[in-house]
Scaffold this active site. Structure first.
Site, PDB file in Angstrom:
ATOM      1  N   SER A   1     -74.874 -48.198 -90.054  1.00 45.11           N
ATOM      2  CA  SER A   1     -74.359 -48.892 -88.868  1.00 45.11           C
ATOM      3  C   SER A   1     -74.209 -50.371 -89.172  1.00 45.11           C
ATOM      4  O   SER A   1     -75.013 -50.949 -89.906  1.00 45.11           O
ATOM      5  CB  SER A   1     -75.310 -48.725 -87.682  1.00 45.11           C
ATOM      6  OG  SER A   1     -74.875 -49.515 -86.584  1.00 45.11           O
TER       7      SER A   1
ATOM      8  N   TYR B   1     -83.414 -49.042 -83.639  1.00 41.67           N
ATOM      9  CA  TYR B   1     -82.263 -48.339 -84.204  1.00 41.67           C
ATOM     10  C   TYR B   1     -81.752 -49.051 -85.451  1.00 41.67           C
ATOM     11  O   TYR B   1     -81.468 -48.406 -86.476  1.00 41.67           O
ATOM     12  CB  TYR B   1     -81.153 -48.244 -83.164  1.00 41.67           C
ATOM     13  CG  TYR B   1     -79.909 -47.533 -83.653  1.00 41.67           C
ATOM     14  CD1 TYR B   1     -79.856 -46.143 -83.696  1.00 41.67           C
ATOM     15  CD2 TYR B   1     -78.790 -48.248 -84.070  1.00 41.67           C
ATOM     16  CE1 TYR B   1     -78.717 -45.484 -84.152  1.00 41.67           C
ATOM     17  CE2 TYR B   1     -77.647 -47.597 -84.514  1.00 41.67           C
ATOM     18  CZ  TYR B   1     -77.617 -46.217 -84.546  1.00 41.67           C
ATOM     19  OH  TYR B   1     -76.491 -45.571 -85.001  1.00 41.67           O
TER      20      TYR B   1
END
Length: 253
Positions: free
Chosen positions: A145, A157
């Site tokens: 990501s 995350y």
């Protein structure tokens, strides 16, 4: 139908929606025989039916990748069986995105997110890679990501995706000399807004080279490239597919 992945078998985790679904559909369109994996049998059947309706080959294998070695190993065994004895391409896509801040994350949530986002692909790769080596080669594509490298609120995350990108390089060093290529894709702001909807991500992309959000198809195209022989000399990279968000200075509009 194109043939960039003709004769290949592929396992795509988290393939019942969003990026995973787009990747599974793109792989099948390029000739691969695909195992669509996820938790929802209903959504899995929808994806598989759509692929078959377009002339592709796909099967659904239910899996709840909670981070346990048993769950990952069970998926590897069943996917291998369904695909006729081998997995040529593994896409580690399944993940969860908590919206907690650092101070609101409890230990259970922390363990769950690391279990799904890091432990599950770790043990799935450990289960699949040796057979790839024995077969003479294979490809592993991980999903990272953009926020692993460009800090925004959401440390939990982000840190899991940083771990996945580090694993990508380590696995490339470990398995590459044995014929298994390992790379990652770092998606940027990727959404498909509803008609008439203004998504917050659109604001984040103002001033970038692309100027707009990406689509799941953009990520799927990158996955096809990394899975195909076209990238045979590509090892250990994290391919940014983010409209220039992380590599180029954002100019205020």
């Amino acid at each position: 139908m194109s043939v960039r992945l003709a004769g290949k078998t592929a396992l795509v985790t988290g393939a019942t929606s969003n990026l995973g679904r787009a990747i599974a559909e793109a792989f099948a369109a390029e000739g691969a025989y695909v195992v669509v994996s996820g938790r929802s049998a209903e959504r899995g059947a929808e994806v598989v039916d759509g692929i078959r309706a377009r002339g592709g080959r796909a099967e659904f294998v239910r899996a709840d990748l909670d981070g346990s070695a048993d769950a990952s190993q069970a998926l590897a065994r069943e996917a291998t069986r369904v695909l006729g004895g081998r997995i040529d391409v593994l896409v580690n896509n399944a993940g969860v995105y908590p919206r907690n801040t650092t101070v609101t994350v409890d230990e259970k949530t922390f363990d769950q997110v690391y279990g799904v986002n890091v432990k599950a692909p770790f043990f799935l790769t450990a289960a699949v890679a040796p057979a790839m080596v024995e077969a003479g080669g294979g490809v592993i594509v991980n999903l990272g990501s953009w926020i692993a490298r460009l800090g925004i609120p959401g440390a939990l995350y982000s840190s899991t995706k940083g771990a996945v990108e580090t694993l990508t390089r380590a696995w490339a060093a470990e398995f590459g000399p044995q014929g298994v290529r390992v790379n990652a894709i770092s998606p940027g702001v990727v959404q498909t807004p509803a008609p008439g909807e203004t998504h917050p991500g659109e604001i984040m992309m103002k001033g970038t080279p692309a100027g707009v959000m990406g689509t799941p198809g953009d990520i799927a195209n990158a996955a096809v490239y990394l899975a195909s022989d076209e990238s045979s000399f590509v090892h250990g990279i994290v391919l940014d597919v983010d409209g220039g968000r992380t590599a180029v200075a954002v100019i205020a509009a």
